[in-house]
Design an enzyme around this catalytic site. Structure first.
Site, short mmCIF file in Angstrom:
data_model
loop_
_atom_site.label_atom_id
_atom_site.label_comp_id
_atom_site.label_asym_id
_atom_site.label_seq_id
_atom_site.Cartn_x
_atom_site.Cartn_y
_atom_site.Cartn_z
CE1 TYR A 279 -4.58 -2.24 4.89
CE2 TYR A 279 -3.46 -0.08 4.39
CZ TYR A 279 -4.10 -1.16 3.68
OH TYR A 279 -4.19 -1.23 2.55
CB SER B 287 -0.83 -0.09 1.26
OG SER B 287 -1.44 1.09 1.52
CE LYS C 91 -1.75 -4.15 2.96
NZ LYS C 91 -1.98 -5.58 2.17
N1 NAP Z 1 -8.31 -0.24 -2.31
C1 NAP Z 1 -7.09 0.59 -2.03
O1 NAP Z 1 -7.18 2.06 -2.41
C2 NAP Z 1 -5.94 -0.20 -1.67
C3 NAP Z 1 -4.93 0.74 -1.38
C4 NAP Z 1 -3.81 0.05 -1.08
C5 NAP Z 1 -3.75 -1.28 -0.87
N2 NAP Z 1 -4.77 -1.98 -0.93
C6 NAP Z 1 -4.47 -3.34 -0.75
O2 NAP Z 1 -5.08 -4.25 -1.93
C7 NAP Z 1 -5.63 -5.29 -1.48
C8 NAP Z 1 -7.10 -5.58 -1.76
O3 NAP Z 1 -7.78 -4.47 -1.10
P1 NAP Z 1 -9.24 -4.12 -1.56
O4 NAP Z 1 -9.50 -2.82 -1.53
O5 NAP Z 1 -9.88 -4.82 -2.73
O6 NAP Z 1 -10.01 -4.65 -0.19
P2 NAP Z 1 -11.58 -5.19 0.05
O7 NAP Z 1 -12.41 -4.58 -1.18
O8 NAP Z 1 -11.83 -4.99 1.36
O9 NAP Z 1 -11.47 -6.65 -0.28
C9 NAP Z 1 -10.60 -7.56 0.37
C10 NAP Z 1 -10.68 -8.90 -0.02
O10 NAP Z 1 -10.12 -9.76 0.80
C11 NAP Z 1 -10.92 -10.89 1.16
N3 NAP Z 1 -10.51 -11.19 2.66
C12 NAP Z 1 -10.32 -10.47 3.56
N4 NAP Z 1 -9.90 -11.30 4.97
C13 NAP Z 1 -9.56 -12.35 4.28
C14 NAP Z 1 -9.25 -13.79 4.83
N5 NAP Z 1 -9.07 -14.03 6.03
N6 NAP Z 1 -9.22 -14.90 4.12
C15 NAP Z 1 -9.48 -14.82 2.66
N7 NAP Z 1 -9.80 -13.70 2.27
C16 NAP Z 1 -9.89 -12.48 2.92
C17 NAP Z 1 -12.44 -10.26 1.31
O11 NAP Z 1 -13.13 -11.41 1.19
P3 NAP Z 1 -13.98 -12.06 2.40
O12 NAP Z 1 -14.57 -10.86 3.14
O13 NAP Z 1 -15.10 -12.97 1.31
O14 NAP Z 1 -13.10 -12.98 2.94
C18 NAP Z 1 -12.02 -9.47 -0.18
O15 NAP Z 1 -12.40 -10.33 -1.12
C19 NAP Z 1 -5.47 -5.44 0.05
O16 NAP Z 1 -4.45 -6.24 0.33
C20 NAP Z 1 -5.20 -3.97 0.25
O17 NAP Z 1 -4.40 -3.82 1.53
C21 NAP Z 1 -5.85 -1.51 -1.28
#
Ligand code: NAP
Length: 232
Positions: free
Chosen positions: A153, A140, A157
């Site tokens: 968080y 991130s 990261k």
């Molecule tokens: N969105 C952003 O702007 C952003 C920025 C920087 C980094 N990131 C990183 O990108 C990645 C994806 O983020 P996102 O924004 O797509 O998040 P999100 O919309 O909250 O989706 C998270 C996904 O992870 C799954 N998950 C959570 N806990 C889990 C567990 N214990 N076992 C298996 N699956 C699990 C969730 O599915 P279930 O709830 O069905 O398990 C969901 O499919 C993350 O690593 C996040 O830190 C995102």
């Protein structure tokens, strides 16, 4: 797509957000997606929508025994993945660190650090044996900077950055591990920290147009480099 170019791609956290968008776009390019998440309905829906040879399973990455069984089944059926994307993660509810309940802090650590390690523990030995493959661990901007009210968080990261660079030093030639900052994308996670302001950022589908080609060209040249998905 020619068989030689089609990749086997493991993605954790495919039920929504970035993982789901990646799965859908990789599929359109002819790659095989092996994904997991905890939400049963979303996994069933993915099974129906994407069909075979793709494979979606209900797995909590924080439970080492569940990841072990999942990996053993997939490795037997598909062989070692060409690309392993540790995407699943949680974010804490916005709060000063001293107000974060112990259980919530534990859960963020368990999924974001231990979960990533569980996946590495059970998939990477087969990749090392074959001496090929790329491991992309989602980091991130907050793995390279910090923000108030998101200390748990941020800590996870920053850990991913260090863990991944150390892992890169352990891999044989021909492989790569990279910490990958995806940018800022309008997902449930972003809405948790940014509220409605999240709506001014790219959708996961738009983001995946840039992220998928970037992920597909990663290779040994990138091993250990902290990378970011190119911005628009
Ligand atoms: N969105 C952003 O702007 C952003 C920025 C920087 C980094 N990131 C990183 O990108 C990645 C994806 O983020 P996102 O924004 O797509 O998040 P999100 O919309 O909250 O989706 C998270 C996904 O992870 C799954 N998950 C959570 N806990 C889990 C567990 N214990 N076992 C298996 N699956 C699990 C969730 O599915 P279930 O709830 O069905 O398990 C969901 O499919 C993350 O690593 C996040 O830190 C995102």
């Amino acid at each position: 797509m020619a068989r030689a170019q089609a990749k086997v791609i493991v993605i954790t956290g495919v039920t929504r957000g970035l993982g789901r968008a990646l799965a859908e776009r990789f599929k359109t390019l002819g790659h095989t997606i092996l994904g997991c998440g905890r939400t049963r309905e979303a996994i069933q829906q993915l099974r129906q929508a994407l069909g075979k040879p793709h494979d979606f399973d209900i797995v909590d990455v924080a439970i080492d025994g569940s990841v072990r069984k999942w990996a053993a089944r997939l490795l037997a059926e598909h062989g070692p993945p060409d690309l392993l994307i540790n995407n699943a993660a949680l974010i804490n509810r916005n709060a000063p660190l001293w107000q974060v309940p112990a259980e919530e802090f534990d859960r963020v650590i368990d999924v974001n650090i231990k979960g990533v390690t569980n996946v590495i523990r059970h998939f990477v030995p087969a990749m090392v044996e074959r001496q090929s493959g790329v491991i992309a661990n989602l980091s991130s901007g907050w793995g390279r900077s910090t923000a108030a009210e998101l200390a748990p968080y941020c800590a996870t990261k920053w850990a991913i950055e260090g863990l991944t660079q150390a892992l890169a030093q352990e891999l044989p030639r021909g492989m790569a591990a990279v910490p990958l900052n995806p940018g800022i994308i309008d997902t449930d996670m972003l809405r948790s920290s940014f509220g409605d302001e999240a709506g001014s950022y790219a959708s996961p589908a738009e983001w995946s147009e840039r992220a998928v080609p970037f992920l597909l060209q990663l290779g040994p040249k990138d091993n250990g480099k902290p990378l970011s998905v190119p911005s628009r």
